[in-house]
Design a protein around this motif. Structure first.
Motif, short mmCIF file in Angstrom:
data_model
loop_
_atom_site.label_atom_id
_atom_site.label_comp_id
_atom_site.label_asym_id
_atom_site.label_seq_id
_atom_site.Cartn_x
_atom_site.Cartn_y
_atom_site.Cartn_z
N GLN A 103 19.41 -22.00 -9.27
CA GLN A 103 20.47 -21.14 -8.75
C GLN A 103 20.62 -19.95 -9.70
O GLN A 103 20.95 -20.11 -10.87
CB GLN A 103 21.79 -21.91 -8.64
CG GLN A 103 21.67 -23.22 -7.88
CD GLN A 103 21.20 -23.02 -6.44
OE1 GLN A 103 21.82 -22.31 -5.67
NE2 GLN A 103 20.09 -23.66 -6.09
N TRP A 104 20.38 -18.75 -9.17
CA TRP A 104 20.39 -17.57 -10.02
C TRP A 104 21.81 -17.09 -10.30
O TRP A 104 22.69 -17.13 -9.43
CB TRP A 104 19.60 -16.44 -9.35
CG TRP A 104 19.67 -15.15 -10.14
CD1 TRP A 104 18.90 -14.81 -11.20
CD2 TRP A 104 20.57 -14.07 -9.93
NE1 TRP A 104 19.25 -13.57 -11.68
CE2 TRP A 104 20.29 -13.09 -10.91
CE3 TRP A 104 21.60 -13.83 -9.01
CZ2 TRP A 104 20.98 -11.89 -11.00
CZ3 TRP A 104 22.30 -12.63 -9.10
CH2 TRP A 104 21.99 -11.68 -10.08
N SER A 105 22.03 -16.61 -11.53
CA SER A 105 23.29 -15.96 -11.90
C SER A 105 22.99 -14.89 -12.94
O SER A 105 22.09 -15.05 -13.78
CB SER A 105 24.30 -16.97 -12.45
OG SER A 105 23.82 -17.55 -13.65
N GLY A 106 23.71 -13.79 -12.87
CA GLY A 106 23.49 -12.68 -13.80
C GLY A 106 24.38 -11.52 -13.43
O GLY A 106 25.51 -11.71 -12.96
N THR A 107 23.88 -10.30 -13.62
CA THR A 107 24.63 -9.10 -13.28
C THR A 107 23.76 -8.20 -12.41
O THR A 107 22.53 -8.21 -12.52
CB THR A 107 25.07 -8.33 -14.54
OG1 THR A 107 23.92 -7.99 -15.32
CG2 THR A 107 26.03 -9.15 -15.37
#
Length: 205
Positions: A103-107
């Motif tokens: 599951q991708w997370s970032g800005t």
């Protein structure tokens, strides 16, 4: 009692400061969902525009939930790619059906994003992109709201002080007059009454 009243107003402003900042924290943590694909409609390419907040080009926190399923097959290629303006690769993952999907997370910088979904025939994807547009400005929001409340508190206190300083006692225009007339001691009328009621008055002739 006076000491309690003196501290009541600052205490109320302190409570207001805590409440306003708590509300702002709740607002800043809210996520805006953007559906990319669903089991009923899976497309290979989808575009999502991330708009700047208050015309400021600050990266916004984001995350994407991804899952793949296939009702009629147990194998196949799966994956996804996120591109900024079709040039800059933000993230890429490829695997096989049955693998654990990260599951991708970032800005995400403001701009147009292309999400490419890789699936073999018979495989569907569930993808949803969540963006928190106000979290990038959470600290600035706390500072601005706190300064605004402090300014309002001092302004309100100053107005109260000026109101007490220039407050004049109220004078009633309709003053009630006494129905009785004050008699002066030693007046001729009073002496005449005393002379008539005196038991030592001179006998009649």
């Amino acid at each position: 009692m006076t000491e309690r009243i003196r501290w009541r107003n600052p205490a109320m402003w302190l409570v207001a400061l805590l409440v306003v900042n708590s509300l702002w924290s709740a607002v800043a943590s809210q996520e805006a969902p953007n559906e990319v694909n669903s089991p009923s409609q899976t497309e290979t390419y989808r575009e999502i525009v991330v708009a700047p907040v208050a015309e400021l080009d600050r990266a916004l926190p984001a995350r994407m939930e991804v899952s793949f399923s296939a009702p009629n097959t147990d194998s196949g290629a799966i994956g996804y790619i996120i591109l900024l303006n079709n040039e800059t690769k933000v993230v890429e993952w490829r695997g096989d059906l049955g693998d654990e999907v990260p599951q991708w997370s970032g800005t995400l910088e403001p701009g147009t994003y292309t999400i490419e979904t890789v699936v073999d025939e018979g495989i569907v994807a569930q993808q949803e992109l969540f963006i928190r547009p106000f979290e990038a400005y959470q600290l600035e929001g706390h500072i601005v709201l706190s300064l605004l409340l402090v300014f309002l508190a001092f302004t309100e206190q100053g107005i109260r002080t000026l109101a007490k300083k220039y407050k004049q006692p109220e004078v009633s225009d309709n003053q009630e007059l006494s129905p009785f007339k004050k008699m002066q001691s030693g007046g001729p009328d009073l002496e005449h009454v005393y002379d008539q009621d005196s038991p030592w008055r001179e006998p009649l002739r």
